[in-house]
Design a protein around this motif. Sequence first.
Motif, PDB file in Angstrom:
ATOM      1  N   LEU A 145     -52.172   2.387   9.353  1.00  0.00           N
ATOM      2  CA  LEU A 145     -52.928   1.691   8.300  1.00  0.00           C
ATOM      3  C   LEU A 145     -52.405   2.111   6.915  1.00  0.00           C
ATOM      4  CD1 LEU A 145     -55.242  -0.145   7.329  1.00  0.00           C
ATOM      5  CD2 LEU A 145     -56.799   1.820   7.566  1.00  0.00           C
ATOM      6  N   SER A 146     -52.084   3.400   6.756  1.00  0.00           N
ATOM      7  CA  SER A 146     -51.569   3.871   5.461  1.00  0.00           C
ATOM      8  C   SER A 146     -50.244   3.183   5.125  1.00  0.00           C
ATOM      9  CB  SER A 146     -51.384   5.391   5.479  1.00  0.00           C
ATOM     10  OG  SER A 146     -50.280   5.775   6.259  1.00  0.00           O
ATOM     11  N   GLN A 147     -49.408   2.931   6.171  1.00  0.00           N
ATOM     12  CA  GLN A 147     -48.117   2.264   5.938  1.00  0.00           C
ATOM     13  C   GLN A 147     -48.315   0.814   5.526  1.00  0.00           C
ATOM     14  OE1 GLN A 147     -46.234   3.139   9.673  1.00  0.00           O
ATOM     15  NE2 GLN A 147     -45.560   5.187   9.026  1.00  0.00           N
ATOM     16  N   ILE A 148     -49.306   0.174   6.132  1.00  0.00           N
ATOM     17  CA  ILE A 148     -49.602  -1.227   5.777  1.00  0.00           C
ATOM     18  C   ILE A 148     -50.019  -1.309   4.302  1.00  0.00           C
ATOM     19  CG2 ILE A 148     -51.266  -3.125   6.149  1.00  0.00           C
ATOM     20  CD1 ILE A 148     -51.220  -2.239   9.185  1.00  0.00           C
ATOM     21  N   ILE A 149     -50.906  -0.408   3.901  1.00  0.00           N
ATOM     22  CA  ILE A 149     -51.375  -0.418   2.497  1.00  0.00           C
ATOM     23  C   ILE A 149     -50.216  -0.105   1.550  1.00  0.00           C
ATOM     24  CG2 ILE A 149     -52.907   0.705   0.813  1.00  0.00           C
ATOM     25  CD1 ILE A 149     -54.855   1.256   3.184  1.00  0.00           C
ATOM     26  N   MET A 155     -47.607  -5.737   2.053  1.00  0.00           N
ATOM     27  CA  MET A 155     -47.044  -7.021   2.499  1.00  0.00           C
ATOM     28  C   MET A 155     -48.105  -7.932   3.141  1.00  0.00           C
ATOM     29  SD  MET A 155     -43.708  -6.572   1.914  1.00  0.00           S
ATOM     30  CE  MET A 155     -42.681  -7.517   3.013  1.00  0.00           C
ATOM     31  N   GLU A 156     -49.143  -7.323   3.699  1.00  0.00           N
ATOM     32  CA  GLU A 156     -50.152  -8.077   4.455  1.00  0.00           C
ATOM     33  C   GLU A 156     -50.945  -9.016   3.558  1.00  0.00           C
ATOM     34  OE1 GLU A 156     -51.387  -8.779   7.294  1.00  0.00           O
ATOM     35  OE2 GLU A 156     -50.440  -7.435   8.749  1.00  0.00           O
ATOM     36  N   LYS A 157     -51.193 -10.221   4.085  1.00  0.00           N
ATOM     37  CA  LYS A 157     -51.996 -11.199   3.330  1.00  0.00           C
ATOM     38  C   LYS A 157     -53.468 -11.152   3.755  1.00  0.00           C
ATOM     39  CE  LYS A 157     -48.345 -12.750   1.244  1.00  0.00           C
ATOM     40  NZ  LYS A 157     -48.038 -12.103  -0.024  1.00  0.00           N
ATOM     41  N   ARG A 158     -53.698 -10.635   4.991  1.00  0.00           N
ATOM     42  CA  ARG A 158     -55.081 -10.559   5.461  1.00  0.00           C
ATOM     43  C   ARG A 158     -55.877  -9.590   4.600  1.00  0.00           C
ATOM     44  NH1 ARG A 158     -55.392  -8.495  11.256  1.00  0.00           N
ATOM     45  NH2 ARG A 158     -53.511  -7.329  10.659  1.00  0.00           N
ATOM     46  N   SER A 159     -57.192  -9.721   4.616  1.00  0.00           N
ATOM     47  CA  SER A 159     -58.056  -8.824   3.856  1.00  0.00           C
ATOM     48  C   SER A 159     -57.920  -7.404   4.401  1.00  0.00           C
ATOM     49  CB  SER A 159     -59.510  -9.293   3.979  1.00  0.00           C
ATOM     50  OG  SER A 159     -60.380  -8.216   3.735  1.00  0.00           O
ATOM     51  N   ILE A 160     -57.919  -6.457   3.514  1.00  0.00           N
ATOM     52  CA  ILE A 160     -57.782  -5.049   3.908  1.00  0.00           C
ATOM     53  C   ILE A 160     -58.919  -4.636   4.838  1.00  0.00           C
ATOM     54  CG2 ILE A 160     -58.933  -4.239   1.792  1.00  0.00           C
ATOM     55  CD1 ILE A 160     -56.220  -2.363   3.791  1.00  0.00           C
ATOM     56  N   TYR A 161     -60.102  -5.196   4.627  1.00  0.00           N
ATOM     57  CA  TYR A 161     -61.244  -4.851   5.485  1.00  0.00           C
ATOM     58  C   TYR A 161     -61.053  -5.394   6.895  1.00  0.00           C
ATOM     59  CZ  TYR A 161     -63.872  -2.632   1.803  1.00  0.00           C
ATOM     60  OH  TYR A 161     -64.280  -1.747   0.837  1.00  0.00           O
ATOM     61  N   GLU A 162     -60.425  -6.557   6.961  1.00  0.00           N
ATOM     62  CA  GLU A 162     -60.146  -7.164   8.263  1.00  0.00           C
ATOM     63  C   GLU A 162     -59.139  -6.284   9.026  1.00  0.00           C
ATOM     64  OE1 GLU A 162     -58.161 -11.254   9.912  1.00  0.00           O
ATOM     65  OE2 GLU A 162     -59.048 -11.310   7.897  1.00  0.00           O
ATOM     66  N   ILE A 163     -58.133  -5.779   8.297  1.00  0.00           N
ATOM     67  CA  ILE A 163     -57.106  -4.914   8.927  1.00  0.00           C
ATOM     68  C   ILE A 163     -57.739  -3.580   9.334  1.00  0.00           C
ATOM     69  CG2 ILE A 163     -54.884  -3.735   8.569  1.00  0.00           C
ATOM     70  CD1 ILE A 163     -54.423  -5.874   6.263  1.00  0.00           C
ATOM     71  N   ALA A 164     -58.570  -3.026   8.433  1.00  0.00           N
ATOM     72  CA  ALA A 164     -59.158  -1.695   8.659  1.00  0.00           C
ATOM     73  C   ALA A 164     -60.088  -1.688   9.866  1.00  0.00           C
ATOM     74  CB  ALA A 164     -59.910  -1.242   7.412  1.00  0.00           C
ATOM     75  N   LYS A 165     -60.688  -2.866  10.161  1.00  0.00           N
ATOM     76  CA  LYS A 165     -61.625  -2.962  11.291  1.00  0.00           C
ATOM     77  C   LYS A 165     -60.951  -2.525  12.596  1.00  0.00           C
ATOM     78  CE  LYS A 165     -64.567  -6.321  10.981  1.00  0.00           C
ATOM     79  NZ  LYS A 165     -65.137  -7.703  10.976  1.00  0.00           N
ATOM     80  N   GLU A 166     -59.625  -2.782  12.678  1.00  0.00           N
ATOM     81  CA  GLU A 166     -58.873  -2.453  13.901  1.00  0.00           C
ATOM     82  C   GLU A 166     -58.751  -0.926  14.117  1.00  0.00           C
ATOM     83  OE1 GLU A 166     -55.084  -4.375  13.533  1.00  0.00           O
ATOM     84  OE2 GLU A 166     -56.002  -6.289  12.940  1.00  0.00           O
ATOM     85  N   ASP A 172     -47.228  -5.414  -6.826  1.00  0.00           N
ATOM     86  CA  ASP A 172     -47.866  -6.587  -7.425  1.00  0.00           C
ATOM     87  C   ASP A 172     -49.260  -6.184  -7.904  1.00  0.00           C
ATOM     88  OD1 ASP A 172     -48.965  -8.970  -8.147  1.00  0.00           O
ATOM     89  OD2 ASP A 172     -48.828  -9.924  -6.169  1.00  0.00           O
ATOM     90  N   TYR A 173     -49.436  -6.189  -9.217  1.00  0.00           N
ATOM     91  CA  TYR A 173     -50.715  -5.738  -9.784  1.00  0.00           C
ATOM     92  C   TYR A 173     -51.859  -6.715  -9.480  1.00  0.00           C
ATOM     93  CZ  TYR A 173     -48.669  -1.780 -12.194  1.00  0.00           C
ATOM     94  OH  TYR A 173     -48.056  -0.589 -12.472  1.00  0.00           O
ATOM     95  N   LYS A 174     -51.521  -7.939  -8.960  1.00  0.00           N
ATOM     96  CA  LYS A 174     -52.575  -8.923  -8.639  1.00  0.00           C
ATOM     97  C   LYS A 174     -52.996  -8.833  -7.180  1.00  0.00           C
ATOM     98  CE  LYS A 174     -51.041 -12.148 -12.196  1.00  0.00           C
ATOM     99  NZ  LYS A 174     -50.333 -13.407 -12.472  1.00  0.00           N
ATOM    100  N   SER A 175     -52.263  -8.010  -6.396  1.00  0.00           N
ATOM    101  CA  SER A 175     -52.582  -7.951  -4.961  1.00  0.00           C
ATOM    102  C   SER A 175     -53.849  -7.127  -4.724  1.00  0.00           C
ATOM    103  CB  SER A 175     -51.413  -7.344  -4.178  1.00  0.00           C
ATOM    104  OG  SER A 175     -51.489  -5.936  -4.221  1.00  0.00           O
ATOM    105  N   GLN A 176     -54.420  -7.304  -3.524  1.00  0.00           N
ATOM    106  CA  GLN A 176     -55.642  -6.573  -3.146  1.00  0.00           C
ATOM    107  C   GLN A 176     -55.398  -5.065  -3.021  1.00  0.00           C
ATOM    108  OE1 GLN A 176     -56.972  -7.180   0.931  1.00  0.00           O
ATOM    109  NE2 GLN A 176     -54.906  -7.794   1.601  1.00  0.00           N
ATOM    110  N   PHE A 177     -54.080  -4.655  -2.918  1.00  0.00           N
ATOM    111  CA  PHE A 177     -53.755  -3.237  -2.736  1.00  0.00           C
ATOM    112  C   PHE A 177     -53.617  -2.483  -4.058  1.00  0.00           C
ATOM    113  CE2 PHE A 177     -51.836  -5.537   0.883  1.00  0.00           C
ATOM    114  CZ  PHE A 177     -52.568  -4.970   1.919  1.00  0.00           C
ATOM    115  N   ALA A 178     -53.460  -3.236  -5.167  1.00  0.00           N
ATOM    116  CA  ALA A 178     -53.123  -2.608  -6.460  1.00  0.00           C
ATOM    117  C   ALA A 178     -54.167  -1.576  -6.887  1.00  0.00           C
ATOM    118  CB  ALA A 178     -52.949  -3.676  -7.528  1.00  0.00           C
ATOM    119  N   GLU A 179     -55.434  -1.973  -6.863  1.00  0.00           N
ATOM    120  CA  GLU A 179     -56.476  -1.053  -7.345  1.00  0.00           C
ATOM    121  C   GLU A 179     -56.588   0.176  -6.438  1.00  0.00           C
ATOM    122  OE1 GLU A 179     -61.191  -0.927  -8.602  1.00  0.00           O
ATOM    123  OE2 GLU A 179     -60.285  -2.870  -8.109  1.00  0.00           O
ATOM    124  N   LEU A 180     -56.470  -0.078  -5.102  1.00  0.00           N
ATOM    125  CA  LEU A 180     -56.531   1.043  -4.155  1.00  0.00           C
ATOM    126  C   LEU A 180     -55.416   2.052  -4.453  1.00  0.00           C
ATOM    127  CD1 LEU A 180     -57.129  -0.819  -0.752  1.00  0.00           C
ATOM    128  CD2 LEU A 180     -58.759   0.677  -1.926  1.00  0.00           C
TER     129      LEU A 180
END
Length: 717
Positions: free
Chosen positions: A124-128, A132-143, A254-262
């Motif tokens: 999961l840390s590598q994905i973040i 690259m992932e377009k799915r929601s981080i919460y959706e990925i984290a559920k796994e 990408d500062y607009k991606s869902q990962f930027a703030e994290l």
Amino acid sequence: MEKIFKKIAEELNIRETQVEATVKLIDDGNTIPFIARYRKEVTGNLSDETLRELDERLKYLRNLEARKEEIIRLIDEQGKLTDELTIKIASTMILSELEDIYRPFRPKKRTKATIAKEKGLEPLSQIIYLQMEKRSIYEIAKEYINEEKGVSNEDEAIAGALDIIAENIADDADYRKKIKSFCFREAVISTKATKEEEKSAYDMYYDFQEGILKIPSHRILAINRGEKEEFLKVKLEKPEEKIIDYLKKQIIRDYKSQFAELLENTILDSYKRLIEPSIEREIRNDLTEKAEEKAIKVFGKNAKQLLMQPPIKNMTVMGFDPAYRTGCKIAVIDKTGKLLATTTVYPTEPQNDVDGAKKVLKDLINKFHINMIAIGNGTASRESEMFVSDMIKEIDGEIYYAIVSEAGASVYSASKLATEEYPDINVSLRGAISIARRLQDPLSELVKIDPKAIGVGQYQHDVNQKRLSESLTGVVEDAVNSVGVDVNTATPSLLSYVSGINMTIAKNIVNYRDENGELKQRKELLKVPKLGPSAFKQCAGFIRIFDGKNALEVTAVHPESYEVAEKLLTKLGYSVENLKEKSKLEEIKNALSKIDVSKTAEELNVGSLTLKDIIEELSKPGRDPRESLPKPILRSDVLKFDDLQEGMELTGTVRNVIDFGAFVDIGVKHDGLVHISEMADRYIKNPSEVVSVGDIVKVKVIGIDREKQKVKLSMKL
């Protein structure tokens, strides 16, 4: 090895061939003094200082190579070694950078990141981190929710993954290298008082700031000591904004991606929690290491100058070790250093028995024909000086006194060595013997004392003691071997510093001398137990035999060059025996001065540098190289602190040289300070460009603090 040769050659600004040849000599067991003196052709005439630096760097770089091999093996055992990593490790030439590369692979205690890895959150840390992932981080984290492993929900999974990323950022060698470079350029060291109302030696650091790029080494060491003694709080103010911006640019795609703030929050956490504390430690350690290295060099240079002070020959000396309540200890030493008499007198407070002391000392002066008094510069020194000065005025005939540094005399007095030398003499009287002998022959006496106790330099007790000892041992070796040692009078302490001779062999030489009488030839040394042919080769040229069978043996001409020296003298119409005839010496010197060195070297099949050395030695057989240096100031009258006035011009002896100036003994109780800005009319980077310990200098009094008994001096006359 070629890489090591190249690196050392670049650092020391010498040729690779010089490095290679010198390393071979070192590896063959030759000592630095021997190489410096007798292998000039091989090394290209490298000085003893350069050779010691080369030897030091060689050890460092060989240790570095050994550590590289170990790190490669350790990473390979983990199955994580790549070609890229191998190349990176191989190209690193700094140990701290090598350790930064190994940092991610080093076994760790349980951290937030290792716990998260145990919970299976590394993918999961590598994905973040890859973003690259377009799915929601919460959706990925559920796994990655796993109650058994302690991951109850998506937030816990994400938090654990971010802990892994934070540690990876902190362990990245390239990031750390860049962050350190920002800090070394822009960071500021700031200090505050722990108790502002309490006065101390660290007053100037109670509210202090300076950029680490420019801060001089003596201030680093002073701040460290102030912190250790709990007078100061020390902080490194780093260019945090620049560091955070740099990390963001390296990590966030990408500062607009869902990962930027994290990732922004993770970068800040990594910096504050992991990077900043360790980088601060490493930078301060690095600053301390460099400051210590500078202090050790200053100490070494000062110690060498002190050791090379010219001897006062052919004089019977009275050693005067001042004190108050317990009385002043007196020792009389003859021209050869033999103890003639000891006593104790009480001319100082509380007894103030001036008349009684004068009577005792005048009797000794008359009985032993004393013409020199050596006064230690410790407690009650100036009162003793006044007493001696008054007494001298009452004596017919020439008699002088000199102030002698007694640093380390008490260390020597209580040492095992002093007990062996003077088993029947009281510890307190041994100090007076040491003071007298220091004036007679500083080198022979000072080698008996741990060089750290000699008392020249700054912060010597704060630096790495092992490194200081190694450096000072080299300094003493160079001094002893440049002067040469009379094998028939030298103590084991002095002999043990001769190239190729250790303390065991030194004691064996003295035992052999005691049993068989004076040595008449250098080759007799081969009869000494444990002194074999290789030790003989290293030591022979530095041993002097006066009144021996071969006149070459009062010179530094090595036995391997006797044949060349004999042929050279024969060519000029003289023999080795003529060197013993005073009437012939000037003739020989003149003849030698007219020699065509290159042509004669070819004829005699010897190197030009070796021939030059032989010519120099034959021109002045038995001459002590220290004789050309300034002699100690001999006084017959005393200068009181109250006599000082601004504008006075005085002559003094340089007692200590430090980063910010020099302390000069002008004959009052405390040495005066010549600040670096008052040393010359031009800009100077280091006081040692202008003065050395033992120099006799003319100074002008430019400031007097009568309350603190401090004197400011200038050499700008």
